[in-house]
Design a protein around this motif. Structure first.
Motif, PDB file in Angstrom:
ATOM      1  N   ALA A 176       0.847  -1.195   0.000  1.00 29.76           N
ATOM      2  CA  ALA A 176       0.000   0.000   0.000  1.00 29.76           C
ATOM      3  C   ALA A 176       0.877   1.238   0.000  1.00 29.76           C
ATOM      4  CB  ALA A 176      -0.907   0.007   1.231  1.00 29.76           C
ATOM      5  N   GLY A 177       0.573   2.170  -0.912  1.00 31.35           N
ATOM      6  CA  GLY A 177       1.375   3.382  -0.975  1.00 31.35           C
ATOM      7  C   GLY A 177       0.771   4.388  -1.924  1.00 31.35           C
ATOM      8  N   ASN A 178       1.430   5.564  -2.025  1.00 35.73           N
ATOM      9  CA  ASN A 178       0.843   6.666  -2.782  1.00 35.73           C
ATOM     10  C   ASN A 178       1.380   6.784  -4.199  1.00 35.73           C
ATOM     11  OD1 ASN A 178       3.412   7.634  -1.708  1.00 35.73           O
ATOM     12  ND2 ASN A 178       2.850   9.569  -2.659  1.00 35.73           N
ATOM     13  N   SER A 179       2.354   5.949  -4.560  1.00 39.31           N
ATOM     14  CA  SER A 179       2.984   6.135  -5.866  1.00 39.31           C
ATOM     15  C   SER A 179       2.667   4.970  -6.810  1.00 39.31           C
ATOM     16  CB  SER A 179       4.499   6.269  -5.707  1.00 39.31           C
ATOM     17  OG  SER A 179       5.120   6.195  -6.976  1.00 39.31           O
ATOM     18  N   VAL A 180       2.011   5.299  -7.916  1.00 38.62           N
ATOM     19  CA  VAL A 180       1.744   4.276  -8.939  1.00 38.62           C
ATOM     20  C   VAL A 180       3.057   3.670  -9.413  1.00 38.62           C
ATOM     21  CG1 VAL A 180       0.926   3.936 -11.307  1.00 38.62           C
ATOM     22  CG2 VAL A 180      -0.427   5.312  -9.700  1.00 38.62           C
ATOM     23  N   ARG A 181       4.021   4.533  -9.643  1.00 33.78           N
ATOM     24  CA  ARG A 181       5.291   4.080 -10.212  1.00 33.78           C
ATOM     25  C   ARG A 181       6.064   3.162  -9.261  1.00 33.78           C
ATOM     26  NH1 ARG A 181      10.222   6.471  -9.573  1.00 33.78           N
ATOM     27  NH2 ARG A 181      11.834   5.752 -11.000  1.00 33.78           N
ATOM     28  N   SER A 182       6.035   3.469  -7.943  1.00 31.20           N
ATOM     29  CA  SER A 182       6.899   2.769  -6.990  1.00 31.20           C
ATOM     30  C   SER A 182       6.165   1.720  -6.167  1.00 31.20           C
ATOM     31  CB  SER A 182       7.527   3.780  -6.027  1.00 31.20           C
ATOM     32  OG  SER A 182       8.423   4.627  -6.711  1.00 31.20           O
ATOM     33  N   ASP A 183       4.884   1.963  -5.873  1.00 30.44           N
ATOM     34  CA  ASP A 183       4.167   1.081  -4.958  1.00 30.44           C
ATOM     35  C   ASP A 183       3.168   0.169  -5.668  1.00 30.44           C
ATOM     36  OD1 ASP A 183       5.401   2.312  -2.666  1.00 30.44           O
ATOM     37  OD2 ASP A 183       4.068   4.027  -2.963  1.00 30.44           O
ATOM     38  N   VAL A 184       2.841   0.489  -6.924  1.00 27.10           N
ATOM     39  CA  VAL A 184       1.796  -0.276  -7.615  1.00 27.10           C
ATOM     40  C   VAL A 184       2.370  -1.088  -8.786  1.00 27.10           C
ATOM     41  CG1 VAL A 184      -0.331  -0.110  -8.988  1.00 27.10           C
ATOM     42  CG2 VAL A 184      -0.058   1.295  -6.919  1.00 27.10           C
TER      43      VAL A 184
END
Lengths: 227, 227
Positions: free
Chosen positions: B171-179
């Motif tokens: 879970a996180g706020n960054s599409v690039r880094s967390d998704v």
């Protein structure tokens, strides 16, 4: 001993040279302003800034810029400061040069039943690059990049790998980082002095101690451990 | 899901504000020279410098200095560059402010049978300080500070904790880094957008996907996982 920790900078590969060469360059750059104690001034800035920047080239570059502005009383032209940033980048891109015998010693330790850890201090990104370029990464069972080598750090590393302190031997070039905290947590420490040492790493070697060894070279370690 | 990974910056605590405030300060500092596209110039410098500096405040500070020298054509006085170094130190010392609901969500996840990892990117030293100041460190089973959040990093983290990808939710706020990299290795990803996002983190959200969720807030995650 079941587990061996090896330091990276100036134990496996040359490191302090790149800092000293940078300092020599900077002294020349500000030669007309540079006081005789330029190196001491830089070291004092580095010491003051440790609590903000930690170890590594980026913090060193910022401390270098700060010291140069200070000793020139703000007179250094901005273009020369840009040159210092380029110098930092050159340090970060410098090839990794293994110390004599280091590659073979690591290979022998890796081929033995001992568990082999790389325990190195500094900027995460810089250290990862250096480890990758060293060609040694795959020989270690684990790589631990830490922000400080103190007792708490060694306790954490030993805990993570479930090693009892008396079974852990750490080999490195710094009394302060590779020897004293390891002895303090109950481990075994092998000091392999390197001719160059950063001022902030200076520390007096411990008195005679059954868990403290001195080696001339990392090449002696596999024989010593009988592997 | 047996293991939950949480991002730190702008998922658990505010982060991007300190960078944007610093940028506003710098724009004012060089107002008479600053081109309209100052922010784009800074972002371009940051992007170019990533391969040297990685992520974090120290690299940002160096990129800020470099950009200011560039846009003032070397005309900025050294004393103002010193002010930028002080600004970097202020960012590093800034208090850590948890996002609303984050503390309670972490506490609920920690009290559940799920394994809880903090997976955060940036400078080792800065991130360790921020984690310590957040007061949340003891609630995590492990903390992973990484230099990049790509597929290789997630594979390494999952391997170290012996988690199969379908059992891992990040879970996180960054599409690039967390998704995106989490979906690519076969894990589950929950995006919790934050109103501010660094330009170099921008990425398009993936298409509909059974392993991709969107949450309004981290506070929804414990309910979603039934803990």
């Amino acid at each position: 001993v079941s587990t061996v920790g090896l330091d990276g900078d100036d134990t496996l590969w040359r490191n302090e040279e790149r800092f000293q060469e940078a300092q020599a360059f900077v002294r020349d750059l500000v030669a007309s302003h540079a006081p005789d104690d330029f190196q001491q001034r830089l070291l004092a800035t580095e010491g003051r800034n440790l609590r903000f920047f930690g170890y590594g080239v980026k913090g060193f570059t910022l401390s270098m810029i700060e010291t140069v502005i200070e000793v020139t009383d703000g007179g250094i032209p901005a273009r020369q400061i840009q040159r210092l940033i380029e110098l930092g980048k050159e340090m970060l891109e410098a090839p990794v040069e293994l110390l004599p015998g280091a590659g073979e010693a690591v290979a022998r330790l890796a081929a033995s039943p001992l568990r082999l850890l790389l325990v190195t201090k500094g900027d995460l990104f810089d250290q990862e690059e250096r480890i990758a370029r060293s060609g040694l990464a795959d020989l270690f069972d684990a790589v631990e990049i830490v922000s400080e080598k103190d007792e708490a750090t060694y306790r954490r590393v030993l805990g993570r790998h479930q090693v009892e302190p008396p079974e852990f031997l750490m080999a490195g070039n710094s009394v302060r980082s590779d020897v004293l905290p390891v002895l303090a947590v109950g481990g075994v420490a092998a000091l392999i002095p390197y001719p160059l040492l950063w001022g902030l790493e200076a520390a007096e070697a411990p008195a005679e101690n059954g868990r403290f060894l001195r080696l001339q070279s990392l090449a002696e370690l596999p024989d010593l451990l009988g592997v």
